[in-house]
Design a protein around this motif. Structure first.
Motif, PDB file in Angstrom:
ATOM      1  N   SER A 236       0.710  -1.214  -0.023  1.00  0.00           N
ATOM      2  CA  SER A 236      -0.027   0.055  -0.204  1.00  0.00           C
ATOM      3  C   SER A 236       0.739   1.104  -0.010  1.00  0.00           C
ATOM      4  CB  SER A 236      -1.009   0.135   1.376  1.00  0.00           C
ATOM      5  OG  SER A 236      -1.949  -1.027   1.236  1.00  0.00           O
ATOM      6  N   ALA A 237       0.531   2.276  -0.708  1.00  0.00           N
ATOM      7  CA  ALA A 237       1.380   3.305  -1.086  1.00  0.00           C
ATOM      8  C   ALA A 237       0.768   4.654  -0.676  1.00  0.00           C
ATOM      9  CB  ALA A 237       1.969   3.516  -2.483  1.00  0.00           C
ATOM     10  N   PHE A 238       1.595   5.755  -0.107  1.00  0.00           N
ATOM     11  CA  PHE A 238       0.976   6.813   0.230  1.00  0.00           C
ATOM     12  C   PHE A 238       1.978   8.001  -0.024  1.00  0.00           C
ATOM     13  CE2 PHE A 238       2.518   5.036   4.027  1.00  0.00           C
ATOM     14  CZ  PHE A 238       3.136   5.943   4.687  1.00  0.00           C
ATOM     15  N   SER A 239       1.595   9.153  -0.013  1.00  0.00           N
ATOM     16  CA  SER A 239       2.725  10.322  -0.075  1.00  0.00           C
ATOM     17  C   SER A 239       2.638  10.888   1.163  1.00  0.00           C
ATOM     18  CB  SER A 239       2.253  11.234  -1.332  1.00  0.00           C
ATOM     19  OG  SER A 239       2.334  10.538  -2.555  1.00  0.00           O
ATOM     20  N   TYR A 240       3.785  11.333   1.759  1.00  0.00           N
ATOM     21  CA  TYR A 240       3.943  12.298   2.789  1.00  0.00           C
ATOM     22  C   TYR A 240       4.599  13.598   2.438  1.00  0.00           C
ATOM     23  CZ  TYR A 240       6.247  14.215   7.026  1.00  0.00           C
ATOM     24  OH  TYR A 240       6.771  14.979   7.800  1.00  0.00           O
ATOM     25  N   ASN A 241       3.716  14.510   2.868  1.00  0.00           N
ATOM     26  CA  ASN A 241       4.387  15.853   2.731  1.00  0.00           C
ATOM     27  C   ASN A 241       4.696  16.666   4.190  1.00  0.00           C
ATOM     28  OD1 ASN A 241       4.810  18.593   1.926  1.00  0.00           O
ATOM     29  ND2 ASN A 241       3.015  18.811   0.891  1.00  0.00           N
TER      30      ASN A 241
ATOM     31  N   ASP B  86       2.403  19.182   5.425  1.00  0.00           N
ATOM     32  CA  ASP B  86       0.766  18.922   5.615  1.00  0.00           C
ATOM     33  C   ASP B  86       0.884  17.737   6.438  1.00  0.00           C
ATOM     34  OD1 ASP B  86      -1.938  18.890   5.709  1.00  0.00           O
ATOM     35  OD2 ASP B  86      -1.946  17.874   3.892  1.00  0.00           O
ATOM     36  N   PRO B  87       1.444  17.654   7.635  1.00  0.00           N
ATOM     37  CA  PRO B  87       1.468  16.325   8.569  1.00  0.00           C
ATOM     38  C   PRO B  87       0.131  15.982   9.018  1.00  0.00           C
ATOM     39  CG  PRO B  87       2.360  18.201   9.507  1.00  0.00           C
ATOM     40  CD  PRO B  87       2.147  18.779   8.332  1.00  0.00           C
ATOM     41  N   VAL B  88       0.119  14.773   9.431  1.00  0.00           N
ATOM     42  CA  VAL B  88      -1.189  14.211  10.261  1.00  0.00           C
ATOM     43  C   VAL B  88      -0.991  15.014  11.584  1.00  0.00           C
ATOM     44  CG1 VAL B  88      -2.202  12.265  11.294  1.00  0.00           C
ATOM     45  CG2 VAL B  88      -1.234  12.075   8.916  1.00  0.00           C
TER      46      VAL B  88
ATOM     47  N   SER C 253       3.054   8.379   8.288  1.00  0.00           N
ATOM     48  CA  SER C 253       4.515   9.002   8.339  1.00  0.00           C
ATOM     49  C   SER C 253       4.694  10.196   9.246  1.00  0.00           C
ATOM     50  CB  SER C 253       5.349   9.044   6.984  1.00  0.00           C
ATOM     51  OG  SER C 253       5.656   7.978   6.266  1.00  0.00           O
ATOM     52  N   SER C 254       3.715  10.564   9.884  1.00  0.00           N
ATOM     53  CA  SER C 254       3.681  11.794  10.643  1.00  0.00           C
ATOM     54  C   SER C 254       2.820  11.843  11.653  1.00  0.00           C
ATOM     55  CB  SER C 254       3.632  13.135   9.894  1.00  0.00           C
ATOM     56  OG  SER C 254       2.380  12.964   9.260  1.00  0.00           O
TER      57      SER C 254
ATOM     58  N   ILE D 271       8.743  15.813  -0.637  1.00  0.00           N
ATOM     59  CA  ILE D 271       7.858  14.745  -0.398  1.00  0.00           C
ATOM     60  C   ILE D 271       8.345  13.554  -0.492  1.00  0.00           C
ATOM     61  CG2 ILE D 271       5.425  14.027  -1.272  1.00  0.00           C
ATOM     62  CD1 ILE D 271       4.812  16.826  -2.127  1.00  0.00           C
ATOM     63  N   ALA D 272       7.818  12.627   0.343  1.00  0.00           N
ATOM     64  CA  ALA D 272       8.245  11.108   0.461  1.00  0.00           C
ATOM     65  C   ALA D 272       6.989  10.317  -0.043  1.00  0.00           C
ATOM     66  CB  ALA D 272       8.595  10.698   1.765  1.00  0.00           C
ATOM     67  N   HIS D 273       7.451   9.393  -1.112  1.00  0.00           N
ATOM     68  CA  HIS D 273       6.558   8.408  -1.530  1.00  0.00           C
ATOM     69  C   HIS D 273       6.797   7.274  -0.973  1.00  0.00           C
ATOM     70  CE1 HIS D 273       6.676  11.638  -4.482  1.00  0.00           C
ATOM     71  NE2 HIS D 273       5.387  11.386  -4.686  1.00  0.00           N
ATOM     72  N   ASN D 274       5.974   6.646   0.065  1.00  0.00           N
ATOM     73  CA  ASN D 274       6.394   5.507   0.970  1.00  0.00           C
ATOM     74  C   ASN D 274       5.281   4.383   0.452  1.00  0.00           C
ATOM     75  OD1 ASN D 274       8.209   7.206   2.074  1.00  0.00           O
ATOM     76  ND2 ASN D 274       6.827   7.864   3.822  1.00  0.00           N
ATOM     77  N   GLN D 275       5.990   2.998   0.666  1.00  0.00           N
ATOM     78  CA  GLN D 275       5.223   1.941   0.702  1.00  0.00           C
ATOM     79  C   GLN D 275       5.274   0.992   1.936  1.00  0.00           C
ATOM     80  OE1 GLN D 275       7.887   2.621  -1.714  1.00  0.00           O
ATOM     81  NE2 GLN D 275       6.568   3.809  -2.677  1.00  0.00           N
ATOM     82  N   VAL D 276       4.302   0.483   2.444  1.00  0.00           N
ATOM     83  CA  VAL D 276       4.191  -0.791   3.359  1.00  0.00           C
ATOM     84  C   VAL D 276       3.716  -2.092   2.813  1.00  0.00           C
ATOM     85  CG1 VAL D 276       2.986  -1.278   5.325  1.00  0.00           C
ATOM     86  CG2 VAL D 276       3.476   1.179   5.253  1.00  0.00           C
ATOM     87  N   TYR D 277       4.525  -2.860   2.897  1.00  0.00           N
ATOM     88  CA  TYR D 277       4.377  -4.319   2.232  1.00  0.00           C
ATOM     89  C   TYR D 277       3.411  -5.254   2.982  1.00  0.00           C
ATOM     90  CZ  TYR D 277       7.841  -2.470  -1.060  1.00  0.00           C
ATOM     91  OH  TYR D 277       8.444  -1.644  -2.066  1.00  0.00           O
ATOM     92  N   HIS D 278       2.719  -5.908   2.323  1.00  0.00           N
ATOM     93  CA  HIS D 278       1.943  -7.274   2.945  1.00  0.00           C
ATOM     94  C   HIS D 278       1.738  -8.281   1.879  1.00  0.00           C
ATOM     95  CE1 HIS D 278      -0.556  -4.439   0.314  1.00  0.00           C
ATOM     96  NE2 HIS D 278      -0.867  -3.774   1.321  1.00  0.00           N
TER      97      HIS D 278
END
Length: 568
Positions: A370-375, A378-380, A506-507, A532-539
Motif C-alpha cells: 500500500s502506497a501513500f505520499s507524505y508531505n 501537511d503532516p497528520v 509517516s507523521s 515529499i516522500a513516496h512511501n510503501q508498506v508491504y503485505h
C-alpha cells in the motif's frame, strides 16, 4: 492564568490530589500542620551552591534524629500539602532547586548532574544534627527524573524512593522515541521552565552518546539495594520508559530487593484529560502514595512497621481499560492487583492487501504494498496519545484517519471480548524514494457503530535509526527494509463486536517533529527545504507486515475490590 502557569498548576494539582487525600487523614489525627522552614545554600563538590528549603513540624514532640524526604526540582515552589503530609510522622522535608534553576547557582544541564548533586546533598543531610542518616527520595515528573538520577552514584543514605510519572532507564528516550524527536514534549517543557534555547542542545545530541550516560540507569541497577514505589499512567509521557525503569529496579537490582517494589498504573499520569472521552471509573487513587508512606515508615522506624496497605494490593496494580459505550458485557474498567506481570500470549495480526487485518499471514505474491505520499508541510495532526501539551488519551482517530496519507487495516468483528496487557509492537516492511523518513503506527479500537475508533497506543520509527541509535544509516530508493516500532504498553479490552484497527502513516505532529524527508541531522533541518516522500508498506508472503498484541486472559487479571478504598 497563562498557559505555562496552567500546565504547571495541573501537574501540581494532579500530584496534590493524592497528597490532599492523605493530608486529610493526617489532619484528623494531628490537627492543623504548621511547618517551620529554613532556607540554606548547600555547596556541591564543584563549588556550586544550591538553594534548599528545610521543612520541619514545629509540634514534633521528640528530640531524637529524624529521617529526611528529599525532593529536588526545577520548579519554583513545593506543593505544601506534600510536605505537610509527611511532617507529623517525624520526617524532615528537604526541597532543593536543581542547579541553574530559580535561586540555585550553576548552569542548567537537564539531569546530567543529578547523580553528583543528589549524592552531595544526601551527605550534607547526614551531617545535620537532626538527621539519623536515612534519606527517602520523592519526585514527580522532572523531579522524579532527579530522584532516579541520584541512584547512579549509590548514595548510602538512600533507603527508598517514591516516583510519580517519571523514568530514566534510557534518558535518550525522554527526548526521542524510535529516534524521532518528541517535539511537543521537549519544546513545550523547555518553554514551561523558561529554557527554550536548550532545545538546540537536544538537537545536537540526536544520537545516543556519552552525553546521555549520566541520565541512563540501564546497566546500573545491580547496586540498588532498596525498594521503590512507582505511580505510572497508561497515557503518560514516560509510560514505557517508566515500565522499563521499574523492571530494572524489580529484577536487575541487588537480589535482596528483588520483588520488593510496587507499581500502580492508572489510565492517565500527565494526561490530565484522558477521561474526557472515556471516563474510566474509580481510576483516581492514592494507593501508591499510601504504599510509599508505609514503606518509608517501616524503614525509618521498624518498631512501628505495618503492612496493612501492602496486604491489600499486589506488586503490580493495573487499571484494565475498556470503552464505556458499545460494550455489551461491560468488561474492563477496573483495578487488578498481581505479584508479577500477567502471563501473555503474543499474537500477530497481519496487514492484508485488501486493507483487512487477520491472524494469518498474507498469501499474496511479492510485491504487494500500500502506497501513500507524505508531505512535511501537511503532516497528520496529533489527536490523542501519550502527550503533555497536545490532546492526549484515547481520542477518536476517525478525526485523522480519513487522510490520503493514512492507510488503515481493520479486523473482522471480534467474536469474544479480547484483552491485551503489555508492550505492543509493529513489524513493518517498508520502502521509500527518499534517504530518510518516518513510519508511524497506531493501534485502535473500532466500535461496532463504525463512528468511533479509540486510540489505544501508537509508535514511530525514524528510518535512519532503524538499526541502532548511535550511527544513522540512510535508505536506498526501492530497497525494502524491516522496521520494528514499539507502540509502548497498555492494558485494554476490545469488547465483543469491536474491531482491531491499525493505521500507518509517516507523521504525528506535533507529538513528533515532522520529518523533512532528508538524511540530515535535525540540527541542520532549517538549512534546507523539505521534500515529499513516496512511501510503501508491504503485505505479501515475503514481506508480511504485522502488529504483535500481548493477549491475556481476564481470568488471570481478577478485580481487586480493595482499590475502592483508595479512590480519591
Amino acid at each position: 492564568m497563562g498557559f505555562r502557569s496552567l500546565i504547571y498548576f495541573l501537574v501540581i494539582l494532579s500530584v496534590g490530589i493524592e497528597a490532599k487525600a492523605f493530608l486529610q487523614k493526617v489532619k484528623s489525627k494531628y490537627g492543623e500542620i504548621l511547618p517551620n522552614s529554613t532556607i540554606v545554600q548547600i555547596r556541591m563538590r564543584d563549588g556550586v551552591d544550591l538553594y534548599t528549603v528545610i521543612y520541619m513540624w514545629a509540634e514534633w514532640p521528640h528530640s531524637d534524629p529524624r529521617s529526611a524526604v528529599l525532593l529536588r526540582s526545577p520548579y519554583p515552589e513545593i506543593e505544601q500539602d506534600i510536605a505537610q503530609s509527611y511532617l507529623p510522622e517525624g520526617f524532615v522535608i528537604v526541597e532543593q532547586r536543581m542547579r541553574g534553576m530559580g535561586e540555585s547557582d550553576g548552569t542548567f544541564s537537564f539531569w546530567n548532574t543529578a547523580a553528583n548533586d543528589g549524592y552531595d546533598t544526601m551527605q550534607w543531610i547526614k551531617n545535620q544534627s537532626w538527621s539519623n542518616g536515612i534519606v527517602f527520595a520523592f519526585g514527580a515528573s522532572a523531579d522524579g527524573a532527579n530522584a532516579l538520577g541520584e541512584i547512579l552514584n549509590s548514595p548510602p543514605q538512600l533507603k527508598a524512593q517514591y516516583i510519580i510519572w517519571s523514568a530514566l532507564d534510557q534518558g535518550h528516550s525522554i527526548g526521542y522515541q524510535g529516534g524521532a524527536f518528541r517535539e511537543e514534549l521537549a519544546v513545550g517543557w523547555l518553554d514551561l521552565i523558561m529554557r527554550p534555547k536548550f532545545v538546540n542542545e537536544l538537537y545536537e545530541h540526536e544520537a545516543f552518546s556519552s552525553w546521555w550516560e549520566n541520565m541512563t540507569l540501564a546497566g546500573h541497577y545491580g547496586n540498588i539495594d532498596f525498594p521503590s514505589v512507582h505511580n505510572a499512567g497508561w497515557f503518560d509521557i514516560f509510560q514505557q520508559i517508566q515500565l522499563d525503569t521499574f523492571a530494572g529496579l524489580q529484577y536487575q537490582s541487588h537480589p535482596s530487593v528483588h520483588n520488593q517494589s510496587y507499581i500502580v498504573i492508572s489510565p492517565h499520569g500527565h494526561c490530565f484529560f484522558a477521561t474526557d472521552v472515556t471516563p474510566f471509573p474509580d481510576s483516581n487513587v492514592n494507593a501508591a502514595w499510601e504504599i510509599s508512606r508505609e514503606i518509608f515508615m517501616e524503614i525509618a522506624n521498624p518498631a512501628n512497621a505495618s503492612r496493612t496497605v501492602r496486604d491489600m494490593v499486589g506488586l503490580y496494580n493495573l487499571y484494565v481499560m475498556a470503552p464505556r459505550s458499545e460494550n455489551p458485557n461491560n468488561v474492563g474498567n477496573y483495578w487488578s492487583s498481581l505479584n508479577s506481570w500477567p502471563l501473555i500470549t503474543p499474537v500477530n495480526y497481519y496487514l492484508q492487501p485488501d486493507r483487512s487485518l487477520a491472524r494469518s499471514p498474507p498469501a499474496a505474491a511479492a510485491p504487494s504494498y500500500s502506497a501513500f505520499s507524505y508531505n512535511p508541510k501537511d503532516p497528520v495532526v496529533t489527536w490523542g496519545g501519550n502527550n503533555l501539551f497536545a490532546t492526549c488519551g484515547p481520542r477518536n482517530q476517525l478525526e485523522v484517519d480519513f487522510r490520503d496519507s493514512v492507510i488503515s487495516f481493520t479486523s473482522e468483528p471480534l467474536a469474544a471480548d479480547t484483552a491485551i496487557t503489555g508492550e505492543v509492537t509493529a513489524t513493518l516492511f517498508v520502502s521509500s524514494d527518499v534517504e530518510d523518513t518516518d513510519f508511524t503506527a497506531k493501534l485502535e479500537d473500532l466500535y461496532p457503530s463504525l463512528k468511533v475508533s479509540d486510540l489505544v497506543q501508537d509508535g514511530i520509527i525514524r528510518m535512519k535509526w532503524r538499526d541502532n541509535l548511535t550511527v544513522p544509516v540512510p535508505m536506498t530508493n526501492g530497497t525494502v527494509y524491516k522496521a520494528t516500532l514499539s507502540l509502548w504498553s497498555t492494558s485494554w479490552v476490545f469488547p465483543v463486536g469491536h474491531r482491531i484497527r491499525v493505521s500507518i502513516s509517516s507523521s504525528n505532529w506535533p507529538r513528533f517533529n515532522a520529518h523533512i524527508n532528508r538524511f540530515l541531522p535535525i540540527a541542520l533541518w532549517n538549512t534546507t527545504t523539505p521534500v515529499i516522500a513516496h512511501n510503501q508498506v508491504y503485505h505479501d508472503s515475503t514481506h508480511a507486515s504485522y502488529v504483535t498484541l500481548p493477549m491475556v486472559s481476564l481470568a488471570n487479571m481478577p478485580l481487586n475490590k480493595n482499590f475502592t478504598k483508595f479512590v480519591v
